[in-house]
Design an enzyme around this catalytic site. Structure first.
Site, PDB file in Angstrom:
ATOM      1  N   ARG A  88       0.836  -1.209   0.000  1.00 20.78           N
ATOM      2  CA  ARG A  88       0.000   0.000   0.000  1.00 20.78           C
ATOM      3  C   ARG A  88       0.870   1.257   0.000  1.00 20.78           C
ATOM      4  O   ARG A  88       0.558   2.247  -0.661  1.00 20.78           O
ATOM      5  CB  ARG A  88      -0.923  -0.005   1.229  1.00 20.78           C
ATOM      6  CG  ARG A  88      -1.947   1.114   1.209  1.00 20.78           C
ATOM      7  CD  ARG A  88      -2.692   1.213   2.520  1.00 20.78           C
ATOM      8  NE  ARG A  88      -1.809   1.652   3.598  1.00 20.78           N
ATOM      9  CZ  ARG A  88      -2.207   1.989   4.816  1.00 20.78           C
ATOM     10  NH1 ARG A  88      -3.484   1.901   5.114  1.00 20.78           N
ATOM     11  NH2 ARG A  88      -1.361   2.389   5.739  1.00 20.78           N
ATOM     12  N   ASP A 148     -20.242   4.703  -5.582  1.00 21.52           N
ATOM     13  CA  ASP A 148     -20.676   3.692  -4.612  1.00 21.52           C
ATOM     14  C   ASP A 148     -22.203   3.662  -4.499  1.00 21.52           C
ATOM     15  O   ASP A 148     -22.805   2.586  -4.383  1.00 21.52           O
ATOM     16  CB  ASP A 148     -20.032   3.962  -3.248  1.00 21.52           C
ATOM     17  CG  ASP A 148     -18.509   3.862  -3.301  1.00 21.52           C
ATOM     18  OD1 ASP A 148     -18.018   3.045  -4.091  1.00 21.52           O
ATOM     19  OD2 ASP A 148     -17.834   4.607  -2.567  1.00 21.52           O
ATOM     20  N   ARG A 151     -23.655   1.889  -7.470  1.00 22.15           N
ATOM     21  CA  ARG A 151     -23.554   0.430  -7.318  1.00 22.15           C
ATOM     22  C   ARG A 151     -24.663  -0.084  -6.403  1.00 22.15           C
ATOM     23  O   ARG A 151     -25.313  -1.095  -6.703  1.00 22.15           O
ATOM     24  CB  ARG A 151     -22.168   0.064  -6.760  1.00 22.15           C
ATOM     25  CG  ARG A 151     -21.074   0.200  -7.807  1.00 22.15           C
ATOM     26  CD  ARG A 151     -19.676  -0.035  -7.265  1.00 22.15           C
ATOM     27  NE  ARG A 151     -18.716  -0.086  -8.374  1.00 22.15           N
ATOM     28  CZ  ARG A 151     -17.430   0.186  -8.265  1.00 22.15           C
ATOM     29  NH1 ARG A 151     -16.919   0.518  -7.085  1.00 22.15           N
ATOM     30  NH2 ARG A 151     -16.631   0.116  -9.317  1.00 22.15           N
ATOM     31  N   HIS A 175     -13.750   5.886   0.450  1.00 20.14           N
ATOM     32  CA  HIS A 175     -13.955   5.017  -0.705  1.00 20.14           C
ATOM     33  C   HIS A 175     -13.145   3.744  -0.492  1.00 20.14           C
ATOM     34  O   HIS A 175     -11.984   3.655  -0.843  1.00 20.14           O
ATOM     35  CB  HIS A 175     -13.499   5.747  -1.970  1.00 20.14           C
ATOM     36  CG  HIS A 175     -13.765   4.978  -3.225  1.00 20.14           C
ATOM     37  ND1 HIS A 175     -14.998   4.440  -3.519  1.00 20.14           N
ATOM     38  CD2 HIS A 175     -12.967   4.660  -4.278  1.00 20.14           C
ATOM     39  CE1 HIS A 175     -14.938   3.825  -4.691  1.00 20.14           C
ATOM     40  NE2 HIS A 175     -13.712   3.946  -5.171  1.00 20.14           N
TER      41      HIS A 175
END
Length: 311
Positions: A88, A148, A151, A175
């Site tokens: 990450r 989002d 979706r 997010h």
């Protein structure tokens, strides 16, 4: 066209956003990328589709930011996706450096633009863009909640076999896996979904929404979602360009709203020609507020990592 929008990054998301903007005849479109020939080729292809799609948006591509000068909106999609074996921190470092470079150029050539950030990790990249640009907080907005929520609406529509146009949904927070879909504020033609399906089914849809991006990555295997993210960014741009004042869930810089300070977090905002005209605070239950705080903590961790990596 009276308005001008620049899209930075001519990959799948950027090119699709340029296509949507052009076909809606919202603005003149400039597509910018560091790869020589890529934005020029995609823009020319889009321009050659214009006689068939019947628009006069005149998309053009460039490797230079000079073409972007005087943009009303700049949509930033530049960045790399996480690759196998990449930590990450590696992803954060690379995309932070890309965002710094892009934003400094954008601020130089379009000092009055509204920035719509699409690059991941979304909430952290908003912080970088805000800091580097020096733009006021109302002109730096993250695209996440619209995607989002779309979706969530899709899954509600599939579950109940109703038109997506009848569905409304709200997803707040960062997010990622800690996003906060709100069934109480999600409805079909004004009827809360809590009246239309069982708690178990709602929980399943909420979970699918949280992992919506990963589901597509797993199916594609060599890429990530781009049609819906591009549409989400363009819906935000349209509300700004037309001063529509749509209320949409976007990543906004909070200074005490929802009890959260100095973080970009997804909340309902009113989008107008000013960018974010108003942050709307809705009442949350204890559980919802706890979930939002958990999401904020995850974003805070990312921002702390950014600061550490920046030295």
């Amino acid at each position: 066209m009276e308005k001008k929008v620049t899209v930075i990054g001519a990959g799948n998301v950027g090119a699709t956003a340029a296509q949507r903007l052009s076909e809606k005849e919202l603005c003149d479109v400039v597509l910018i990328d560091v790869v020589e020939g890529l934005p020029q080729g995609k823009a020319l292809d889009l321009a050659e589709a214009a006689p068939i799609e019947k628009h006069d948006a005149h998309p053009r591509g460039s490797n230079s930011y000079e073409e972007s000068a005087g943009s009303d909106i700049v949509i930033i999609t530049a960045g790399i996706p996480r690759k196998p074996g990449m930590s990450r921190d590696d992803l954060l470092t690379t995309n932070m450096n890309i965002m710094k470079s892009v934003t400094s150029q954008v601020a130089k050539y379009s000092p009055n633009a509204v920035l719509i950030i699409v690059s991941n990790p979304l909430d952290a990249m908003c912080h970088v863009a805000h800091e580097v640009s020096g733009f006021p907080k109302n002109r730096v907005i993250g695209m996440a909640g619209v995607l989002d929520s779309a979706r969530f609406r899709t899954f509600i529509s599939m579950e109940l076999d109703v038109s997506v146009e009848s569905t409304h949904a709200f997803v707040l927070g960062g997010h990622g896996d800690t996003m906060v879909p709100l069934p109480r504020y999600s409805s079909v033609a004004g009827i809360p979904i809590t009246e239309l399906m069982s708690e178990e089914r709602i929980a399943a849809l909420v979970d699918r929404t949280r992992t919506g991006g990963a589901e597509i990555v797993n199916l594609l295997k060599t890429g990530s979602a781009f049609y819906a993210p591009a549409s989400a960014a363009v819906e935000m741009a349209e509300s700004i360009l037309k001063n529509k004042k749509k209320v949409l869930p976007c990543a906004a810089y909070l200074e005490g709203e929802y009890g959260i300070h100095n973080l970009f977090i997804g909340v309902p905002v009113k989008l107008s020609a000013k960018g974010i005209e108003e942050i709307i605070e809705i009442k949350l239950t204890e559980d919802e507020h706890a979930a939002l705080n958990k999401s904020a903590d995850a974003v805070k961790e990312l921002v702390s990592a950014l600061k550490r990596l920046a030295g």
